[in-house]
Structures are given as structure tokens and as C-alpha cells.
Design a protein around this motif. Sequence first.
Motif, PDB file in Angstrom:
ATOM      1  N   VAL A  63      14.676 -13.017   2.760  1.00 54.19           N
ATOM      2  CA  VAL A  63      14.249 -12.453   1.478  1.00 54.19           C
ATOM      3  C   VAL A  63      14.685 -10.990   1.453  1.00 54.19           C
ATOM      4  N   PRO A  64      15.601 -10.599   0.568  1.00 53.56           N
ATOM      5  CA  PRO A  64      16.110  -9.227   0.589  1.00 53.56           C
ATOM      6  C   PRO A  64      15.152  -8.237  -0.071  1.00 53.56           C
ATOM      7  N   GLY A  65      15.541  -6.963  -0.031  1.00 53.40           N
ATOM      8  CA  GLY A  65      14.820  -5.917  -0.741  1.00 53.40           C
ATOM      9  C   GLY A  65      14.076  -4.958   0.142  1.00 53.40           C
ATOM     10  N   LEU A  66      14.188  -3.648  -0.165  1.00 53.57           N
ATOM     11  CA  LEU A  66      13.570  -2.605   0.636  1.00 53.57           C
ATOM     12  C   LEU A  66      12.359  -1.968  -0.025  1.00 53.57           C
ATOM     13  N   GLU A  67      12.296  -1.970  -1.363  1.00 54.76           N
ATOM     14  CA  GLU A  67      11.371  -1.082  -2.057  1.00 54.76           C
ATOM     15  C   GLU A  67      10.511  -1.849  -3.061  1.00 54.76           C
ATOM     16  N   VAL A  68       9.198  -1.655  -2.987  1.00 54.03           N
ATOM     17  CA  VAL A  68       8.277  -2.335  -3.894  1.00 54.03           C
ATOM     18  C   VAL A  68       7.209  -1.384  -4.389  1.00 54.03           C
ATOM     19  N   ALA A  69       6.648  -1.722  -5.546  1.00 52.20           N
ATOM     20  CA  ALA A  69       5.407  -1.113  -6.036  1.00 52.20           C
ATOM     21  C   ALA A  69       4.423  -2.243  -6.266  1.00 52.20           C
ATOM     22  N   GLY A  70       3.155  -1.925  -6.158  1.00 53.28           N
ATOM     23  CA  GLY A  70       2.124  -2.942  -6.363  1.00 53.28           C
ATOM     24  C   GLY A  70       0.783  -2.427  -5.900  1.00 53.28           C
ATOM     25  N   THR A  71      -0.083  -3.340  -5.459  1.00 55.49           N
ATOM     26  CA  THR A  71      -1.410  -2.953  -4.982  1.00 55.49           C
ATOM     27  C   THR A  71      -1.646  -3.526  -3.591  1.00 55.49           C
ATOM     28  N   ILE A  72      -2.415  -2.791  -2.800  1.00 55.11           N
ATOM     29  CA  ILE A  72      -2.713  -3.216  -1.431  1.00 55.11           C
ATOM     30  C   ILE A  72      -3.484  -4.535  -1.457  1.00 55.11           C
ATOM     31  N   ARG A  73      -2.978  -5.510  -0.710  1.00 56.06           N
ATOM     32  CA  ARG A  73      -3.586  -6.832  -0.621  1.00 56.06           C
ATOM     33  C   ARG A  73      -4.384  -6.985   0.676  1.00 56.06           C
ATOM     34  N   ALA A  74      -3.842  -6.457   1.775  1.00 59.19           N
ATOM     35  CA  ALA A  74      -4.492  -6.566   3.084  1.00 59.19           C
ATOM     36  C   ALA A  74      -3.976  -5.456   3.990  1.00 59.19           C
ATOM     37  N   LEU A  75      -4.826  -5.055   4.936  1.00 65.27           N
ATOM     38  CA  LEU A  75      -4.487  -4.000   5.882  1.00 65.27           C
ATOM     39  C   LEU A  75      -4.333  -4.583   7.281  1.00 65.27           C
ATOM     40  N   GLY A  78      -5.314  -1.150  12.743  1.00 65.77           N
ATOM     41  CA  GLY A  78      -5.021   0.249  12.975  1.00 65.77           C
ATOM     42  C   GLY A  78      -4.635   1.041  11.746  1.00 65.77           C
ATOM     43  N   VAL A  79      -4.607   0.417  10.584  1.00 64.99           N
ATOM     44  CA  VAL A  79      -4.224   1.118   9.354  1.00 64.99           C
ATOM     45  C   VAL A  79      -5.451   1.706   8.684  1.00 64.99           C
ATOM     46  N   ASP A  80      -5.406   2.986   8.402  1.00 66.02           N
ATOM     47  CA  ASP A  80      -6.462   3.612   7.612  1.00 66.02           C
ATOM     48  C   ASP A  80      -5.813   4.483   6.545  1.00 66.02           C
ATOM     49  N   GLY A  81      -6.615   5.039   5.661  1.00 64.29           N
ATOM     50  CA  GLY A  81      -6.087   5.860   4.579  1.00 64.29           C
ATOM     51  C   GLY A  81      -5.704   5.074   3.344  1.00 64.29           C
ATOM     52  N   PHE A  82      -5.843   3.734   3.379  1.00 60.88           N
ATOM     53  CA  PHE A  82      -5.599   2.895   2.217  1.00 60.88           C
ATOM     54  C   PHE A  82      -6.799   1.984   2.007  1.00 60.88           C
ATOM     55  N   ARG A  83      -6.935   1.471   0.786  1.00 58.53           N
ATOM     56  CA  ARG A  83      -7.991   0.515   0.489  1.00 58.53           C
ATOM     57  C   ARG A  83      -7.404  -0.669  -0.263  1.00 58.53           C
ATOM     58  N   ILE A  84      -8.061  -1.800  -0.183  1.00 54.88           N
ATOM     59  CA  ILE A  84      -7.636  -2.989  -0.917  1.00 54.88           C
ATOM     60  C   ILE A  84      -7.645  -2.684  -2.417  1.00 54.88           C
ATOM     61  N   GLY A  85      -6.587  -3.052  -3.097  1.00 53.56           N
ATOM     62  CA  GLY A  85      -6.488  -2.812  -4.532  1.00 53.56           C
ATOM     63  C   GLY A  85      -5.872  -1.485  -4.912  1.00 53.56           C
ATOM     64  N   GLU A  86      -5.559  -0.640  -3.944  1.00 55.21           N
ATOM     65  CA  GLU A  86      -4.998   0.681  -4.233  1.00 55.21           C
ATOM     66  C   GLU A  86      -3.545   0.555  -4.694  1.00 55.21           C
ATOM     67  N   PRO A  87      -3.169   1.253  -5.781  1.00 59.54           N
ATOM     68  CA  PRO A  87      -1.768   1.208  -6.223  1.00 59.54           C
ATOM     69  C   PRO A  87      -0.883   2.018  -5.274  1.00 59.54           C
ATOM     70  N   VAL A  88       0.236   1.430  -4.876  1.00 60.11           N
ATOM     71  CA  VAL A  88       1.108   2.070  -3.890  1.00 60.11           C
ATOM     72  C   VAL A  88       2.571   1.817  -4.239  1.00 60.11           C
ATOM     73  N   VAL A  89       3.433   2.558  -3.569  1.00 57.32           N
ATOM     74  CA  VAL A  89       4.874   2.354  -3.646  1.00 57.32           C
ATOM     75  C   VAL A  89       5.428   2.585  -2.253  1.00 57.32           C
ATOM     76  N   THR A  90       6.487   1.874  -1.906  1.00 58.47           N
ATOM     77  CA  THR A  90       7.107   2.084  -0.603  1.00 58.47           C
ATOM     78  C   THR A  90       8.327   2.977  -0.756  1.00 58.47           C
TER      79      THR A  90
END
Length: 328
Positions: A63-75, A78-90
Amino acid sequence: MHAAVVTRFGEPEVFELTELPDPVPGPGQVAIDVSHAAVGLIDVYIRQGLYKDRAGLPQPPYVPGLEVAGTIRALGEGVDGFRIGEPVVTTSGTGAEGAYASVAVVDAAMTASLEGTGVDPALAVAALPNAVTAYLALTGVAHLQPGERVLVHGALGGLASVFPGVARSLGASSVVGTARRGSLAAARASSVPYDEVVASEDLVDALGDQRFDVVIDPVGGQVRTDSLRVMAPLGRMLLVGNGSGDWQHTVDTNALWGGNLALLGFSIGYYLPAHPEQVRPAVEAALKVIGQGLVDLHTQTLPLAEAVEAHRRLENGSVGGRILLTPS
């Protein structure tokens, strides 16, 4: 999840829309419900098989592609600083696969929150990765100084068009763009902050006595050689792509030492994973440039099922900005 899979190297028709298990984030990763995935020339080159022997890049089926926008689905662990449902971009540098899907797993270190920024997710995924690229390339590689002059080839390209705003934010005294004659009128009518835009086919004559400290070249081919004639002493040319598709073109290196010039390659996909500490300041600088309205980027949006058409448009040069895929 829905995904557009490259089944073999070759023409755009190698894509197949299919259902795959939802991916689960590992340690240091996040899973994102994708709203938009950006389509880039690097996706095209990998699909064509140009890099099929390069270590670390995917082999079909993938599955190709480097860059996405969307919302956090799962962490992931060791990941902190994000929450489920938060809008993000890579940002770029998350790998070379996984974005053309309804769910993507990426490194948390290469993910930035859009919460409170007021930046639309479509614009974010279209502009932010390239604005981060421009910021890192201009500051860390070309070492752009206040008052210097910048020349940008392929003026309205997805990557090229973010360089003027970033360059101005860093103190460039002027920014001139180039475009092919057929797209010159559109480039001149855009709100990308160029002082002027000239035809790339007439580069040397059109620029006259103007000389540039930094040249941005995502195009390659003959325009790369022509650029050497309009560079100031100690000028630096950033090689950030090969949109012309001319893989045989070479540059006379004697022109470099004779003119005190430098050619500097920059690929964010290889750079950022080795320097994750630079992601945050680069993202902050890039979002500031976007928020100030210094990025005018045309986007085209297609459903994931039309990945074939998206790649066709990139190959025939009919995008004039960035093309995005949406899962629904």
C-alpha cells in the motif's frame, strides 16, 4: 480497512482496491483514521519500479503513500502527547507505504497535532510535509541568509510552491519562479508570493543580469544546467526532485568549481528518520507559514478507488499542485 494496493511494478493500472485487516500500532506508533492521503511523485517512481533494488523500499504487493491527515484511532506502547480522536497530520519521512488506505499506522515522532491551529486537514496534508521539507532544506542544507535571492523551478508544483513562503519567512529579499510556457499565465496569476515568474524554456534570456544565491530545483533536466548560468558566486542549488523525468541528464562539474557553486541533494524521507528531534521545530515553523497565508496550493481530491487516475494525472503533469485521495 479499504486500501489501494500496488500488485506489481508497472503502469498505473497495477492498482487494486481491496479490503485488508486494520493495522495495529506498534511501540512508538499511532494508528490514524485517514481523511486525506497525499499522492506524490515518489509514489509514482516506486510504483514504476525505478527504485525496486533500493533497500528499505517496498516490494509488491504493498500500500503506497507517505503522508496522511485524519484523527488518532489508537496509540502504540510508549506514545504520549496524543489522544484518541485528535486531528493530526504526518510529515514526510514516515516510510514509503501505508497512506492509501482508510487506516494508516505511522511513527508518532513524525506526526503533528492540528488541534487549535485552524489549518484545514486537506491543506495540512497537502502543504505541511512540503513546507517542513522546504524549511529544513533552506535552513539546514542551503543555509539561506536574510537578504539573499531565491529562484524556484516548477513554480506551482506541490513542493516548489511552498518554498517562496518559507523563504520569505526566513528573510529572502526576492523570490523568482519559473514555469513552462503553457502554465506561465496560471503561475503569474496565483497568489504564491513570487516577485515574478518567467518561462523556464527562456531562463537565461528572461532573467538577464539577475543572479541568485539559492536555486530550488525539483524539475531536473536541461533547466538544471541552465540554472548554473544565473547563480551568484557561492550560490547553492537544492536538488529536491526530477519532475522532468530526464534521468539521463548530467551536469558539467567543471562549471561548479569555476563558478564557486554547489549542488546539494535533499530527501526528507531519508533525513527525518535520522533526525527526529528536528520534526517539532520544523512543523511549528511550517504551520506558522501556512497560517500566515503564505502558501497558495491548488489541490485536487479523488476517492481512493481512483488511485489509478491520480497517478495518471501526476505522470502527465496535469495536477499543478497536489492531488489527494479520500477513503470514502
